[in-house]
Structures are given as structure tokens and as C-alpha cells.
Design a protein around this motif. Structure first.
Motif, PDB file in Angstrom:
ATOM      1  N   GLY A   8       0.668  -0.970   0.147  1.00 43.59           N
ATOM      2  CA  GLY A   8      -0.148   0.107   0.028  1.00 43.59           C
ATOM      3  C   GLY A   8       0.697   1.216  -0.022  1.00 43.59           C
ATOM      4  O   GLY A   8       0.236   2.454  -0.125  1.00 43.59           O
ATOM      5  N   GLY A   9       2.115   1.071   0.022  1.00 44.97           N
ATOM      6  CA  GLY A   9       2.958   2.487   0.206  1.00 44.97           C
ATOM      7  C   GLY A   9       2.913   2.882  -1.335  1.00 44.97           C
ATOM      8  O   GLY A   9       2.455   2.143  -2.347  1.00 44.97           O
ATOM      9  N   GLY A  10       3.580   4.236  -1.376  1.00 49.73           N
ATOM     10  CA  GLY A  10       3.727   4.756  -2.849  1.00 49.73           C
ATOM     11  C   GLY A  10       3.850   6.370  -2.548  1.00 49.73           C
ATOM     12  O   GLY A  10       4.482   6.895  -1.622  1.00 49.73           O
ATOM     13  N   LEU A  11       3.724   6.949  -3.723  1.00 42.80           N
ATOM     14  CA  LEU A  11       4.134   8.395  -3.595  1.00 42.80           C
ATOM     15  C   LEU A  11       2.623   9.157  -3.692  1.00 42.80           C
ATOM     16  O   LEU A  11       1.867   8.991  -4.540  1.00 42.80           O
ATOM     17  N   SER A  85      -4.068  13.405   5.499  1.00 44.58           N
ATOM     18  CA  SER A  85      -3.500  14.752   5.507  1.00 44.58           C
ATOM     19  C   SER A  85      -1.933  14.571   5.655  1.00 44.58           C
ATOM     20  O   SER A  85      -1.366  14.828   6.713  1.00 44.58           O
ATOM     21  N   LEU A  86      -1.278  13.760   4.858  1.00 42.37           N
ATOM     22  CA  LEU A  86       0.139  13.219   4.788  1.00 42.37           C
ATOM     23  C   LEU A  86       0.870  14.534   4.454  1.00 42.37           C
ATOM     24  O   LEU A  86       0.466  15.335   3.617  1.00 42.37           O
ATOM     25  N   ARG A  87       2.077  14.655   5.445  1.00 46.58           N
ATOM     26  CA  ARG A  87       3.017  15.721   5.150  1.00 46.58           C
ATOM     27  C   ARG A  87       4.571  15.006   4.570  1.00 46.58           C
ATOM     28  O   ARG A  87       4.524  13.952   4.746  1.00 46.58           O
ATOM     29  N   PRO A  88       5.213  15.904   4.281  1.00 44.63           N
ATOM     30  CA  PRO A  88       6.526  15.449   3.809  1.00 44.63           C
ATOM     31  C   PRO A  88       7.156  14.702   4.984  1.00 44.63           C
ATOM     32  O   PRO A  88       7.960  13.759   4.415  1.00 44.63           O
ATOM     33  N   GLU A  89       7.145  15.131   6.161  1.00 46.63           N
ATOM     34  CA  GLU A  89       7.797  14.748   7.268  1.00 46.63           C
ATOM     35  C   GLU A  89       7.404  13.184   7.277  1.00 46.63           C
ATOM     36  O   GLU A  89       7.952  12.402   8.277  1.00 46.63           O
ATOM     37  N   ASP A  90       6.186  12.873   6.914  1.00 42.33           N
ATOM     38  CA  ASP A  90       5.696  11.405   6.989  1.00 42.33           C
ATOM     39  C   ASP A  90       6.490  10.541   6.195  1.00 42.33           C
ATOM     40  O   ASP A  90       6.220   9.302   6.253  1.00 42.33           O
ATOM     41  N   THR A  91       7.390  11.077   5.449  1.00 42.88           N
ATOM     42  CA  THR A  91       8.202  10.139   4.148  1.00 42.88           C
ATOM     43  C   THR A  91       9.130   9.122   5.120  1.00 42.88           C
ATOM     44  O   THR A  91       9.820   9.579   5.794  1.00 42.88           O
ATOM     45  N   ALA A  92       9.001   7.906   4.839  1.00 44.33           N
ATOM     46  CA  ALA A  92       9.732   6.828   5.437  1.00 44.33           C
ATOM     47  C   ALA A  92       9.489   5.681   4.754  1.00 44.33           C
ATOM     48  O   ALA A  92       8.491   5.315   4.220  1.00 44.33           O
ATOM     49  N   VAL A  93      10.132   4.548   5.461  1.00 46.47           N
ATOM     50  CA  VAL A  93       9.947   3.003   4.984  1.00 46.47           C
ATOM     51  C   VAL A  93       9.091   2.883   6.319  1.00 46.47           C
ATOM     52  O   VAL A  93       9.438   2.924   7.729  1.00 46.47           O
ATOM     53  N   TYR A  94       7.743   2.321   6.108  1.00 42.36           N
ATOM     54  CA  TYR A  94       6.951   1.717   7.385  1.00 42.36           C
ATOM     55  C   TYR A  94       6.822   0.338   7.198  1.00 42.36           C
ATOM     56  O   TYR A  94       6.585  -0.478   6.435  1.00 42.36           O
ATOM     57  N   TYR A  95       6.940  -0.090   8.670  1.00 38.48           N
ATOM     58  CA  TYR A  95       7.107  -1.297   9.051  1.00 38.48           C
ATOM     59  C   TYR A  95       5.999  -2.123   9.712  1.00 38.48           C
ATOM     60  O   TYR A  95       5.650  -1.161  10.893  1.00 38.48           O
ATOM     61  N   GLN A 118       8.921  -6.587   5.804  1.00 40.16           N
ATOM     62  CA  GLN A 118      10.018  -6.052   5.001  1.00 40.16           C
ATOM     63  C   GLN A 118      10.006  -4.501   4.945  1.00 40.16           C
ATOM     64  O   GLN A 118      10.849  -3.882   4.370  1.00 40.16           O
ATOM     65  N   GLY A 119       8.913  -3.889   5.114  1.00 35.52           N
ATOM     66  CA  GLY A 119       8.861  -2.385   4.817  1.00 35.52           C
ATOM     67  C   GLY A 119       8.036  -2.249   3.632  1.00 35.52           C
ATOM     68  O   GLY A 119       8.244  -2.678   2.657  1.00 35.52           O
ATOM     69  N   THR A 120       7.561  -0.854   3.614  1.00 34.42           N
ATOM     70  CA  THR A 120       6.860  -0.259   2.320  1.00 34.42           C
ATOM     71  C   THR A 120       7.147   1.142   2.384  1.00 34.42           C
ATOM     72  O   THR A 120       7.069   1.677   3.624  1.00 34.42           O
ATOM     73  N   GLN A 121       7.537   1.601   1.244  1.00 36.03           N
ATOM     74  CA  GLN A 121       7.998   2.994   1.130  1.00 36.03           C
ATOM     75  C   GLN A 121       6.922   3.903   0.922  1.00 36.03           C
ATOM     76  O   GLN A 121       5.959   3.678   0.182  1.00 36.03           O
ATOM     77  N   VAL A 122       6.852   5.000   1.841  1.00 35.03           N
ATOM     78  CA  VAL A 122       5.904   5.904   1.743  1.00 35.03           C
ATOM     79  C   VAL A 122       6.772   7.314   1.390  1.00 35.03           C
ATOM     80  O   VAL A 122       7.625   7.612   2.151  1.00 35.03           O
ATOM     81  N   THR A 123       6.467   7.932   0.242  1.00 26.64           N
ATOM     82  CA  THR A 123       6.942   9.349  -0.049  1.00 26.64           C
ATOM     83  C   THR A 123       5.970  10.236  -0.190  1.00 26.64           C
ATOM     84  O   THR A 123       4.897  10.006  -1.128  1.00 26.64           O
ATOM     85  N   VAL A 124       5.779  11.380   0.466  1.00 24.73           N
ATOM     86  CA  VAL A 124       5.168  12.482   0.484  1.00 24.73           C
ATOM     87  C   VAL A 124       5.706  13.666  -0.254  1.00 24.73           C
ATOM     88  O   VAL A 124       6.705  14.153   0.468  1.00 24.73           O
ATOM     89  N   SER A 125       5.359  14.284  -1.430  1.00 23.24           N
ATOM     90  CA  SER A 125       5.849  15.154  -2.098  1.00 23.24           C
ATOM     91  C   SER A 125       5.299  16.492  -1.620  1.00 23.24           C
ATOM     92  O   SER A 125       4.224  16.657  -1.465  1.00 23.24           O
ATOM     93  N   SER A 126       6.267  17.549  -1.635  1.00 23.61           N
ATOM     94  CA  SER A 126       5.507  18.906  -1.172  1.00 23.61           C
ATOM     95  C   SER A 126       5.152  19.720  -2.405  1.00 23.61           C
ATOM     96  O   SER A 126       5.168  19.212  -3.672  1.00 23.61           O
TER      97      SER A 126
END
Length: 126
Positions: A8-11, A85-95, A118-126
Motif C-alpha cells: 500500500g505504500g507509494g508516492l 493529511s500526509l506531510r513531507p515529514e511522514d516520508t519513510a519506510v513503514y514497517y 520487510q517494509g513499504t516505502q511512503v513518499t510524500v511530495s511537497s
């Protein structure tokens, strides 16, 4: 040994939403408390949210409280993290992680968990 698989992670843009899923193997999922953690580049892994074995109790870090919601579907052996309400500071690998003790309540401590995905990447762009 349980296997945990996140998805479910993504950009996403600032202000957007994502829902992470964590599917667990085995037949004892309902007996364990679960948690979500995240790790940004150059930072330590940090607690995000946790839910008790019964689903009756939840806990959130101050940084996500009011924006993220953790839930548990024992019939599907799956734990979710709804992120709004995702923010750029939420960008991380989520486990996702499972606590080591049966019938446990929520815990924010990394050492309380002994099974990790194993984690899933979440990237929040500004």
C-alpha cells in the motif's frame, strides 16, 4: 515463525491519503497486538501506532495522532494503517510488527516486538 507482508505504500502529494496493509501468516493473528513503525533516511526507527490483541485499545505517536488510524481485521489476518493529511515529514519506510507476547496490550517500545515485515516505502511530495 510468522510472516508479515506490507503493501500500500507509494508516492502521494502533501495532504493526500494512503492505506497500508500488513498481512500475517498463521492462525494465531487474533491473539497478538500489532504495531506500525517507520524509519526515515538517517534516522532511527520510530513508533507510529499500535493496537491491542483485541483491537479495543490503540496508541499513536504525537506526530500522527488525529491523522492516522490503525485497525485490525482478525478474519483477514490483516492490520491496516489509514494515513490522512500526509506531510513531507511522514516520508519513510513503514514497517508492521507483531508483539512477542500473547494477549498483550499496546506498546510503543520496539523491543516488545519480535516479528517484522520487510517494509513499504511512503513518499510524500511537497
Amino acid at each position: 515463525q510468522v510472516q508479515l507482508v506490507e503493501s500500500g505504500g507509494g508516492l502521494v502529494q502533501t495532504g493526500g491519503s494512503l492505506r497500508l496493509s500488513c498481512a500475517a501468516s498463521g492462525r494465531t493473528f487474533s491473539s497478538y497486538a500489532m504495531g506500525w513503525f517507520r524509519q526515515a533516511p538517517g534516522k532511527e526507527r520510530e513508533f507510529v501506532a499500535a493496537i491491542s490483541w483485541s483491537g479495543g485499545s490503540t496508541s499513536y505517536s504525537n506526530s500522527v495522532k488525529g491523522r492516522f488510524t490503525i485497525s485490525k481485521d482478525n478474519a483477514k489476518n490483516t492490520v491496516y494503517l489509514q494515513m490522512n493529511s500526509l506531510r513531507p515529514e511522514d516520508t519513510a519506510v513503514y514497517y508492521c510488527a507483531r508483539q512477542s507476547r500473547l494477549w498483550a496490550e499496546v506498546s510503543e517500545a520496539t523491543y516488545a516486538y519480535n516479528s517484522w515485515g520487510q517494509g513499504t516505502q511512503v513518499t510524500v511530495s511537497s
